[in-house]
Each structure stands twice: as structure tokens, then as C-alpha cells.
Design an enzyme around this catalytic site. Structure first.
Site, PDB file in Angstrom:
ATOM      1  N   SER A 104       0.848  -1.251   0.054  1.00 38.83           N
ATOM      2  CA  SER A 104       0.227  -0.045   0.304  1.00 38.83           C
ATOM      3  C   SER A 104       1.067   1.398  -0.192  1.00 38.83           C
ATOM      4  O   SER A 104       1.848   1.287  -1.335  1.00 38.83           O
ATOM      5  CB  SER A 104      -1.429   0.109   0.827  1.00 38.83           C
ATOM      6  N   ASP A 197     -10.043  -4.316  -4.806  1.00 37.68           N
ATOM      7  CA  ASP A 197      -9.551  -3.368  -4.381  1.00 37.68           C
ATOM      8  C   ASP A 197     -10.830  -2.033  -4.053  1.00 37.68           C
ATOM      9  O   ASP A 197     -10.578  -1.449  -4.896  1.00 37.68           O
ATOM     10  CB  ASP A 197      -7.936  -3.138  -4.291  1.00 37.68           C
ATOM     11  N   HIS A 227      -8.089  -5.016  -0.276  1.00 37.39           N
ATOM     12  CA  HIS A 227      -6.821  -4.467  -0.688  1.00 37.39           C
ATOM     13  C   HIS A 227      -6.076  -4.935   0.406  1.00 37.39           C
ATOM     14  O   HIS A 227      -4.470  -5.114   0.147  1.00 37.39           O
ATOM     15  CB  HIS A 227      -7.780  -3.126   0.075  1.00 37.39           C
TER      16      HIS A 227
END
Length: 253
Positions: A104, A197, A227
Site C-alpha cells: 500500500s 481493492d 486491498h
């Protein structure tokens, strides 16, 4: 400084002490870079550490300042601070080449570290990488709120506590965008992205892949992936991607 490259050092008070776990082994050292408001004890970081211990691979996980077990206040940190934390822990703990695994926001830190240490960073693995999220991850209303109040709190899917964004962090992000042009990286890259996601639009992964100067870049899309990408099958795919990059590094880096 180890590995060549440079980055600006600010003449300020000492940075907070960083908690870390280092697994010695053969290089390059795999370094895990956490996501926003996350820590080094997440599923992916621990799975990579266990894999490294089984396989004899050098591995490093750590917490940014203000996160997890490291010192400092979260709200005092910026993207540049966390980039510098990553550079500092690499300089202090590792002597030799590294492969970065960025989850991320860690995918943004990964790109910034690779730019600062071009001779040392040999390969990249992005997991739902979110470079430039200050540019695309906030609504116009969110940005107005940040400008007026200096902070924004939003509900979190991962904690009972709201997710905090400060104006300083947002401005730091805007000053360090990475997807505005070609990315001068020539090593192997693997980008893993779930198509379900809800935080990072999956289309950003192939767009990022296109920017790398390297031709050894692959985007792996997981149609039912979210995600987190932390299910057993997702972890197996992450390990495969890391092994892929390490194999390429041994033959071409």
C-alpha cells in the site's frame, strides 16, 4: 553512505528510535515496507519473515516512527519522514543490496527509497502499491477540510480508531509524487493488485508498470483480491513474486 546515492538530511532534532527485526541470511536482504498506519506485525510481514527463516534469506521488517513499537507520535510524521526512516534503518542494519517489498503506502516509500539508493536497491515488489495517494485518494471536500483544519479523521476498516491524515503529511505527499513521469529503475519489478481493492483502483498498477524504465516488469492482477491481499493464496503469490525477483537479481543484478 552504503550503497551509493544520497538524500537530503534535515538539521533537526534526532529522529525517534525505530523498532525492527532482522533475519540474517544470504542477500539481497528483503525489506518489508508497511502501509499507512500499519506495523511490522501484520500477516504479510510475518509470513515473509517465516519464509526467509526457512529459506535462509536475509530479511528486515520495521516500524516507521509513530507506528507500532517505534518511538514518536503518528500525527507528527510525514511521508518524507517515513522515507527517511526506511533509508535510516537500511543504512544502520544492512550492508549490501536490498529488494524492497512495499505494501500500500509502502509501495510509495519503496519508489522513493529506490530513487535515493539506486546502486543498492536491486528489485521491487509492490502489493496494492499506492504511490501518490494524496493526489487521487482524497475528495475535493477532504482536501478543503485539510486546508482549513489541518487534519482529517476518517472511519477505518482496520481499526476502531479513525484514520488520521494531517495537512503536513498531505503536503509532503504532494511534494513527492512519483507517477508524474518515467521512473528510472532498471531492476526486476512485480506488482500485485486485487481487482476488488476498495482503496487502490486496480487500474493504477498497470499504469505504474508502464512508467518503469525497466522491461523486467510484470503486473499480477487478482480478480477476487481485496486491498489486504493476505489470504493464504495471496501470501503464496507474494512469496512467488519475491522469489521471482530474487532469481532475476541473481542472474542480472
Amino acid at each position: 553512505m552504503r550503497g551509493g546515492g544520497h538524500y537530503p538530511r534535515r538539521m533537526t532534532e534526532p529522529r525517534p528510535k525505530l523498532a525492527h527485526h532482522h533475519t540474517p541470511g544470504r542477500g539481497p536482504t528483503v525489506v518489508f515496507l508497511c502501509g499507512y498506519a500499519s506495523d511490522m506485525n501484520g500477516t504479510k510481514a510475518l509470513a515473509l519473515e517465516q519464509w526467509a527463516q526457512r529459506s535462509g534469506q536475509a530479511f528486515l521488517r520495521f516500524d516507521y516512527a509513530g507506528c507500532g513499537e517505534s518511538e514518536g507520535r503518528f500525527e507528527d510524521q510525514t511521508l518524507v519522514d517515513w522515507r527517511d526512516d526506511a533509508l535510516r534503518i537500511i543504512d544502520d542494519v544492512i550492508d549490501g543490496p536490498v529488494v524492497l517489498v512495499g505494501s500500500s503506502m509502502g509501495g510509495w516509500i519503496m519508489l522513493l527509497v529506490a530513487r535515493a539508493r539506486p546502486a543498492q536497491v536491486k528489485g521491487l515488489v509492490g502489493i496494492a502499491a499506492a504511490p501518490d495517494f494524496t493526489d487521487w485518494g482524497y475528495s475535493a471536500e477532504d482536501k478543503r477540510h485539510l486546508a482549513e483544519h489541518g487534519r482529517l479523521e476518517q472511519p477505518s476498516d482496520y481499526s476502531d480508531q479513525p484514520t488520521l491524515t494531517t495537512r503536513a503529511l498531505w503536503e509532503s505527499g504532494q511534494a513527492n509524487l512519483m507517477m508524474t513521469g518515467p521512473i528510472a529503475f532498471d531492476g526486476p519489478v512485480r506488482l500485485l493488485q486485487g481487482q476488488r481493492d476498495a482503496e487502490v483502483p486496480w487500474e493504477r498498477a498497470p499504469a505504474l508498470a508502464q512508467l518503469f524504465r525497466s522491461d523486467a516488469v510484470q503486473t499480477w492482477l487478482v480478480k477476487d483480491g481485496d486491498h489486504r491481499l493476505s489470504r493464504e493464496a495471496d501470501i503464496a503469490l507474494i512469496l512467488r513474486a519475491v522469489e521471482d525477483v530474487l532469481t532475476l537479481c541473481s542472474s542480472r543484478c
